[in-house]
Design a protein around this motif. Structure first.
Motif, PDB file in Angstrom:
ATOM      1  N   ILE A 182      45.819  39.598  64.946  1.00 43.54           N
ATOM      2  CA  ILE A 182      45.347  38.307  65.465  1.00 43.54           C
ATOM      3  C   ILE A 182      44.828  38.465  66.896  1.00 43.54           C
ATOM      4  CG2 ILE A 182      46.116  36.011  66.200  1.00 43.54           C
ATOM      5  CD1 ILE A 182      47.864  35.948  63.682  1.00 43.54           C
ATOM      6  N   TYR A 228      41.313  39.804  66.458  1.00 42.74           N
ATOM      7  CA  TYR A 228      40.386  38.754  66.006  1.00 42.74           C
ATOM      8  C   TYR A 228      40.003  37.838  67.171  1.00 42.74           C
ATOM      9  CZ  TYR A 228      41.253  39.677  60.976  1.00 42.74           C
ATOM     10  OH  TYR A 228      41.338  40.225  59.713  1.00 42.74           O
ATOM     11  N   ASN A 229      40.988  37.419  67.943  1.00 44.21           N
ATOM     12  CA  ASN A 229      40.717  36.495  69.052  1.00 44.21           C
ATOM     13  C   ASN A 229      39.858  37.158  70.134  1.00 44.21           C
ATOM     14  OD1 ASN A 229      42.110  34.359  67.890  1.00 44.21           O
ATOM     15  ND2 ASN A 229      44.052  34.915  68.852  1.00 44.21           N
ATOM     16  N   LYS A 250      36.288  37.185  68.847  1.00 44.47           N
ATOM     17  CA  LYS A 250      35.701  35.849  68.912  1.00 44.47           C
ATOM     18  C   LYS A 250      35.234  35.522  70.321  1.00 44.47           C
ATOM     19  CE  LYS A 250      36.929  30.959  68.696  1.00 44.47           C
ATOM     20  NZ  LYS A 250      38.040  29.978  68.597  1.00 44.47           N
ATOM     21  N   ASN A 274      43.122  38.382  57.313  1.00 51.03           N
ATOM     22  CA  ASN A 274      43.464  37.020  57.730  1.00 51.03           C
ATOM     23  C   ASN A 274      42.189  36.201  57.556  1.00 51.03           C
ATOM     24  OD1 ASN A 274      43.650  34.653  59.482  1.00 51.03           O
ATOM     25  ND2 ASN A 274      45.536  35.558  60.272  1.00 51.03           N
ATOM     26  N   CYS A 313      40.819  33.888  60.461  1.00 47.69           N
ATOM     27  CA  CYS A 313      40.400  34.687  61.615  1.00 47.69           C
ATOM     28  C   CYS A 313      39.148  35.490  61.305  1.00 47.69           C
ATOM     29  CB  CYS A 313      41.526  35.623  62.045  1.00 47.69           C
ATOM     30  SG  CYS A 313      42.934  34.787  62.815  1.00 47.69           S
ATOM     31  N   HIS A 314      39.097  36.078  60.119  1.00 49.61           N
ATOM     32  CA  HIS A 314      37.902  36.836  59.723  1.00 49.61           C
ATOM     33  C   HIS A 314      36.682  35.931  59.715  1.00 49.61           C
ATOM     34  CE1 HIS A 314      34.992  37.920  56.531  1.00 49.61           C
ATOM     35  NE2 HIS A 314      35.105  39.130  57.039  1.00 49.61           N
ATOM     36  N   MET A 317      36.140  33.230  61.277  1.00 50.71           N
ATOM     37  CA  MET A 317      35.817  32.853  62.656  1.00 50.71           C
ATOM     38  C   MET A 317      34.957  33.928  63.320  1.00 50.71           C
ATOM     39  SD  MET A 317      38.683  32.361  65.630  1.00 50.71           S
ATOM     40  CE  MET A 317      39.235  34.076  65.472  1.00 50.71           C
TER      41      MET A 317
END
Length: 290
Positions: free
Chosen positions: A75, A78-79, A82, A101, A104-105, A107
């Motif tokens: 996570i 991912y963040n 982004k 996820n 998240c993916h 995003m």
């Protein structure tokens, strides 16, 4: 810029991002911090870095986090993607061992699609899974599955690799069938490099080439020998080689590097990575002499 992203099985590692370079002795560095290149994301990044050094491609941007299967480190990755991707100017991007996820993916993919010029996308392991699960596998340029992972891509109904149906048995004999099914169900990237006793290089469902030599059975016992292929593909595409040729060269180079390392079951993947530049040079010289 080239970006390499993935998790490492290090419980205490939060998130580390920066320029990557080889450190010798089976290790690589991100900024001033050293990490092992013994398998998974580490092996992928070190293999990529070996080719970047050979051709003076500069230091790719590497981002890693620690994840031992709980998804917390994934996570963080991912963040990070982004937030940072829109302003980075990434041309080639490789995802490796990031836990699936879906929110998240999706995003991250939304951010990539909004970029003026989206990067070439390469995915191995967990990121292939979540690409299939989200229904956007065809948006990716390259997947690098082994036969077990290919079976999941070929199974239209399986929501997770654990639930893959009877394809898991006798897969070497069914590789061509599984490749066809993965494309028919739109669960594959444009290009596939299927890793196994024989490597298959495919585009849009067509097998372009099969690579089976040299055949080094000892490599089967060495962790990371599939991960190195993904890293080489990223570097060669970033260098300007076509996706098709990069996949073929990576498969052939990986096998020859293994042979040059004179492996035993005790051989570490770092010993093979050290041979990648020599193996690539020998293959390119051989191609020029044909």
């Amino acid at each position: 810029m080239m970006l390499l992203a993935g998790t490492l099985p290090i419980r205490s590692l939060k998130l580390k991002a920066g320029p990557g370079r080889l450190a010798g002795d089976g290790k690589f560095m991100i900024g001033e911090e050293t990490f092992p290149a013994n398998r998974g994301t580490g092996a992928m990044m070190a293999a990529c870095l070996s080719i970047c050094e050979k051709y003076g491609l500069g230091e790719p941007h590497c981002v890693v986090s620690g994840d031992i299967g709980k998804g917390d480190g994934s996570i963080l990755l991912y963040n990070y993607l982004k937030e940072k991707l829109p302003g980075m100017g990434v041309k080639v991007m490789t995802f490796h061992y990031i836990m699936p996820n879906l929110p998240c993916h999706n995003m991250v993919i939304k951010v990539i699609k909004a970029m003026k010029k989206p990067p070439i996308l390469i995915a191995d392991a967990g990121f292939m899974y979540v690409a299939k699960m989200s229904g956007v596998a065809r948006y990716y340029d390259v997947f690098t599955p082994d036969l077990g992972e290919l079976a999941f891509l070929a199974d239209r109904e399986a929501p997770h690799p654990f639930y893959t149906r009877g394809f898991i048995f006798h897969m070497e004999d069914r590789a061509k069938e599984l490749i066809k099914l993965a494309y028919e169900h739109e669960n594959s990237a444009k290009f596939l490099l299927v890793k196994g006793e024989k490597d298959y290089i495919c585009k849009d469902g067509e097998i372009l080439e099969e690579v089976k030599d040299p055949d080094i059975p000892e490599l089967e016992a060495i962790g990371g020998t599939g991960d190195t292929i993904t890293g080489m593909i990223a570097a060669l595409i970033y260098k300007g080689i076509s996706e098709q040729e990069a996949l073929i060269l990576s498969a052939r180079t990986n096998r020859l590097a293994g042979k040059l390392a004179k492996p035993t079951p005790a051989t570490q993947i770092g010993e093979i990575i050290e041979k990648i530049p020599q193996a690539l040079e020998e293959i390119l010289e051989g191609n020029n002499n044909e």
